[in-house]
Design an enzyme around this catalytic site. Sequence first.
Site, PDB file in Angstrom:
ATOM      1  CD  GLN A  22      -2.419  -1.330   2.689  1.00 25.61           C
ATOM      2  OE1 GLN A  22      -3.452  -0.569   2.998  1.00 25.61           O
ATOM      3  NE2 GLN A  22      -1.897  -2.085   3.630  1.00 25.61           N
ATOM      4  CG  ASN A  54       1.024  -3.451  13.419  1.00 22.52           C
ATOM      5  OD1 ASN A  54       1.349  -2.708  14.596  1.00 22.52           O
ATOM      6  ND2 ASN A  54       0.501  -3.263  12.486  1.00 22.52           N
ATOM      7  CB  CYS A 114      -4.141  17.064 -22.774  1.00 22.11           C
ATOM      8  SG  CYS A 114      -4.301  17.134 -20.996  1.00 22.11           S
ATOM      9  CB  THR A 171      -1.078  -2.567   6.894  1.00 17.88           C
ATOM     10  OG1 THR A 171      -2.541  -1.934   6.688  1.00 17.88           O
ATOM     11  CG2 THR A 171      -1.248  -4.118   6.795  1.00 17.88           C
ATOM     12  CB  CYS A 184      -0.563  17.238 -19.207  1.00 16.61           C
ATOM     13  SG  CYS A 184      -0.679  15.949 -20.411  1.00 16.61           S
ATOM     14  CG  HIS A 188      -2.867   2.590  -1.921  1.00 11.42           C
ATOM     15  ND1 HIS A 188      -2.965   2.571  -0.552  1.00 11.42           N
ATOM     16  CD2 HIS A 188      -3.901   1.830  -2.105  1.00 11.42           C
ATOM     17  CE1 HIS A 188      -3.856   1.962   0.115  1.00 11.42           C
ATOM     18  NE2 HIS A 188      -4.695   1.681  -0.940  1.00 11.42           N
TER      19      HIS A 188
HETATM   20  P1  OAD Z   1      -1.509   3.296   8.896  1.00 13.69           P
HETATM   21  O1  OAD Z   1      -0.797   4.488   9.099  1.00 13.69           O
HETATM   22  O2  OAD Z   1      -2.832   3.090   9.016  1.00 13.69           O
HETATM   23  O3  OAD Z   1      -0.961   1.771   9.810  1.00 13.69           O
HETATM   24  C1  OAD Z   1       0.498   1.785   9.900  1.00 13.69           C
HETATM   25  C2  OAD Z   1       0.466   0.395  10.734  1.00 13.69           C
HETATM   26  O4  OAD Z   1       1.980   0.314  11.070  1.00 13.69           O
HETATM   27  C3  OAD Z   1      -0.040   0.549  12.290  1.00 13.69           C
HETATM   28  O5  OAD Z   1      -0.646  -0.614  12.456  1.00 13.69           O
HETATM   29  C4  OAD Z   1       1.282   0.597  13.106  1.00 13.69           C
HETATM   30  O6  OAD Z   1       1.037  -0.042  14.618  1.00 13.69           O
HETATM   31  C5  OAD Z   1       2.210  -0.244  12.415  1.00 13.69           C
HETATM   32  N1  OAD Z   1       3.678   0.022  12.492  1.00 13.69           N
HETATM   33  C6  OAD Z   1       4.336   1.340  13.059  1.00 13.69           C
HETATM   34  N2  OAD Z   1       5.542   1.076  13.017  1.00 13.69           N
HETATM   35  C7  OAD Z   1       5.939  -0.120  12.714  1.00 13.69           C
HETATM   36  C8  OAD Z   1       6.723  -0.858  12.529  1.00 13.69           C
HETATM   37  N3  OAD Z   1       8.214  -0.247  12.712  1.00 13.69           N
HETATM   38  N4  OAD Z   1       7.025  -2.324  12.100  1.00 13.69           N
HETATM   39  C9  OAD Z   1       5.751  -2.662  11.655  1.00 13.69           C
HETATM   40  N5  OAD Z   1       4.670  -2.234  11.919  1.00 13.69           N
HETATM   41  C10 OAD Z   1       4.536  -0.873  12.486  1.00 13.69           C
HETATM   42  O7  OAD Z   1      -0.838   2.581   7.633  1.00 13.69           O
HETATM   43  P2  OAD Z   1      -1.513   1.723   6.533  1.00 13.69           P
HETATM   44  O8  OAD Z   1      -2.194   0.558   7.014  1.00 13.69           O
HETATM   45  O9  OAD Z   1      -0.518   1.668   5.236  1.00 13.69           O
HETATM   46  O10 OAD Z   1      -3.606   5.306   1.449  1.00 13.69           O
HETATM   47  O11 OAD Z   1      -2.604   2.706   5.823  1.00 13.69           O
HETATM   48  C11 OAD Z   1      -3.211   2.377   4.819  1.00 13.69           C
HETATM   49  C12 OAD Z   1      -3.649   3.587   3.578  1.00 13.69           C
HETATM   50  O12 OAD Z   1      -4.203   4.550   4.391  1.00 13.69           O
HETATM   51  C13 OAD Z   1      -2.309   4.093   3.041  1.00 13.69           C
HETATM   52  O13 OAD Z   1      -1.788   3.313   2.042  1.00 13.69           O
HETATM   53  C14 OAD Z   1      -2.949   5.343   2.629  1.00 13.69           C
HETATM   54  C15 OAD Z   1      -3.445   5.661   4.263  1.00 13.69           C
HETATM   55  O14 OAD Z   1      -4.801   6.490   3.853  1.00 13.69           O
HETATM   56  C16 OAD Z   1      -3.586   6.065   0.661  1.00 13.69           C
HETATM   57  O15 OAD Z   1      -3.097   7.070   0.726  1.00 13.69           O
HETATM   58  C17 OAD Z   1      -4.504   5.765  -0.618  1.00 13.69           C
END
Ligand code: OAD
Length: 247
Positions: free
Chosen positions: A103, A215, A152, A190, A149, A121
């Site tokens: 992601q 995590n 266009c 995540t 662009c 993403h």
């Molecule tokens: P989040 O910020 O929602 O979650 C990050 C996760 O990583 C949390 O559960 C933390 O506990 C965990 N974490 C923190 N440090 C860590 C480490 N050193 N090792 C392992 N885990 C750790 O991020 P995402 O789940 O990636 O979308 O968020 C999903 C999407 O929401 C992103 O891609 C973005 C956002 O809106 C877009 O921009 C489209």
Amino acid sequence: MEIELPGELVKALRLARNVVVLTGAGTSAESGVPTFREAQTGLWSQYDPQQLATPRAFQRDPRLVWEWYAWRRSLVSEAEPNAGHLALARLAGLFPNLDLITQNVDGLHQRAGSPCVMELHGNIMRTKCFDCGVIIDDYRDPKQPLPRCTVCHGLLRPDVVWFGESLPYEVLSNAFAVTRACDIFFSIGTSSVVQPAASLPFEALKRGALTVEINPVRTPLSPYITYVLSGTSGAVLPDLVQATWPT
Ligand code: OAD
């Protein structure tokens, strides 16, 4: 802090044929790239996504959006892959059938040496036309006038998925296809709350795959997971790879 790695997991990993890894922002946290939802440090606790990460926000104030993305691009270009990224790249060398779905938009998996990363993403370093969608790789810093662009003359925008937008269809359907066929599915760094990525582990569970979460905190996915490894990806992944294939 060292965590205990379940012997059964190490054994299963040695025998696995198809492995799928899904990563999120936590995977890059140890490289200094901010996550999104963590209470004090997450981007969405300091910035309003509705003002910065939607098509409407861009139409309303493209300069503000560009400034925010230029700042994030600078963070990403200064960041280096961490031990977790490197362990995943090593894993790809050990498993011909490893599929890495991310992601993250920071490209750190690729810089660590992971081949064929499925970017759900988009990628923050790429630029595309807001109007015609053409990808423009040779990005210039958005100074006056805003970047346009060459095809266009529409406004250029970062090639990332914003709220309210669809994910790239081919990447997403490929991600589901490999997930349905895997023996082991990893969910790493995540929060497991953003769809459709958050459905992938459930697809793997439905097909009987062994599932692993890495995590430091529990997530809504944790209760369903076979092995919850509580720790950072930069600490747990190198240990797991080393325990499975000692050098
Ligand atoms: P989040 O910020 O929602 O979650 C990050 C996760 O990583 C949390 O559960 C933390 O506990 C965990 N974490 C923190 N440090 C860590 C480490 N050193 N090792 C392992 N885990 C750790 O991020 P995402 O789940 O990636 O979308 O968020 C999903 C999407 O929401 C992103 O891609 C973005 C956002 O809106 C877009 O921009 C489209």
